[in-house]
Motif scaffolding. Structure first.
Motif, PDB file in Angstrom:
ATOM      1  N   UNK A 226      25.705-100.606 -22.671  1.00 28.89           N
ATOM      2  CA  UNK A 226      26.505-101.452 -21.678  1.00 28.89           C
ATOM      3  C   UNK A 226      25.979-102.915 -21.414  1.00 28.89           C
ATOM      4  N   UNK A 227      24.512-102.889 -21.589  1.00 27.04           N
ATOM      5  CA  UNK A 227      23.884-104.157 -21.186  1.00 27.04           C
ATOM      6  C   UNK A 227      24.123-105.371 -22.265  1.00 27.04           C
ATOM      7  N   UNK A 228      24.279-104.870 -23.417  1.00 28.92           N
ATOM      8  CA  UNK A 228      24.473-105.899 -24.618  1.00 28.92           C
ATOM      9  C   UNK A 228      26.075-106.459 -24.187  1.00 28.92           C
ATOM     10  N   UNK A 229      26.970-105.677 -23.995  1.00 25.75           N
ATOM     11  CA  UNK A 229      28.351-106.092 -23.871  1.00 25.75           C
ATOM     12  C   UNK A 229      28.449-106.987 -22.420  1.00 25.75           C
ATOM     13  N   UNK A 230      28.002-106.307 -21.475  1.00 28.93           N
ATOM     14  CA  UNK A 230      27.919-107.000 -20.126  1.00 28.93           C
ATOM     15  C   UNK A 230      27.323-108.526 -20.297  1.00 28.93           C
ATOM     16  N   UNK A 231      26.223-108.636 -21.030  1.00 23.81           N
ATOM     17  CA  UNK A 231      25.503-109.797 -21.227  1.00 23.81           C
ATOM     18  C   UNK A 231      26.544-111.096 -21.752  1.00 23.81           C
ATOM     19  N   UNK A 232      27.241-110.469 -22.606  1.00 22.86           N
ATOM     20  CA  UNK A 232      28.332-111.366 -23.323  1.00 22.86           C
ATOM     21  C   UNK A 232      29.432-111.602 -22.598  1.00 22.86           C
TER      22      UNK A 232
END
Length: 242
Positions: A226-232
């Motif tokens: 989820x961190x990858x999507x959250x950062x975007x």
């Protein structure tokens, strides 16, 4: 947010992510109150926990929400953190006209969204009496993108995500109440077994991330993928007027 000396209510705390969170926070010196529907699972969970009690009940039922809140007020008036973790997920084939898709969606929306709004509203007066308090809503990586297997579950979690943002904005000027959102990805629990949960991360990883976020007053708590999507996504949505 302090990470010890709290009194913490965890819905769905007898298994999966909720139990992992209960173990982590109990070990840190907090008093834990777990909630679940199954008395058998509650008793099994209590054997694995320290400084923990339980309130059995089904928070998807309005009368049960009232009863459980009253029990908290009467027996545990120092509750200062509620973790809204209990959830429902049902495989829902929208292409099958005999699937009763709306009935399944109703169960998910009721458990994952409406019940949380109501229970939080009931618990807020108690939380607002404390010197320091927090609400933690457990959403999902699914708030950012649905799929054909759990489309209505994803929708219910997206609704919870929007509600959490609004709740956080509502209490933005109250420095005694923090509103957190925990976004697990696929997690290896019995809850997710039907959708390949064995390929997911350990529930203890979710608990560790929440613990660190509480200590840092980090209200957005993405975990794993989820961190990858959250950062975007989040830097963009934060620029939307609200």
């Amino acid at each position: 947010m302090k990470t010890t000396g709290n009194t913490i209510f965890i819905s769905g705390g007898s298994a999966g992510i909720g139990l992992a969170i209960a173990k982590k926070l109990s070990a840190a010196g907090n008093k834990i109150i777990i909630n679940g529907r199954s008395e058998e699972r509650i008793q099994s969970a209590l054997k694995e926990l320290h400084n923990t009690v339980a309130i059995q009940g089904d928070l998807s039922i309005a009368a049960e929400r009232v009863r459980i809140t009253e029990e908290l007020k009467n027996n545990y008036p120092d509750v200062n953190i509620i973790i809204n973790n209990a959830g429902a997920a049902i495989m829902n084939d929208l292409g099958d006209s005999n699937n009763n898709a709306a009935d399944k969606a109703y169960q998910e929306i009721n458990t994952n969204y409406i019940s949380i709004i109501d229970f939080t509203a009931l618990a807020l007066p108690l939380l607002l009496q404390q010197e320091e308090a927090a609400i933690v809503n457990v959403s999902s990586i699914a708030v950012f993108r649905s799929n054909k297997y759990l489309p209505t579950y994803s929708a219910s979690k997206a609704a919870l995500h929007s509600y959490t943002q609004g709740l956080r904005d509502t209490f933005a000027e109250n420095d005694k109440l923090g509103v957190y959102e925990l976004y697990p990805p696929l997690v290896n629990t019995a809850f997710s077994a039907e959708i390949g949960g064995a390929n997911g991360i350990a529930a203890s990883e979710v608990a560790d991330e929440l613990f660190a976020a509480l200590a840092d007053n980090q209200f957005e708590v993405p975990v794993g993928d989820t961190k990858k999507i959250h950062q975007l996504v989040v830097p963009i949505t934060e620029n939307v007027p609200h």
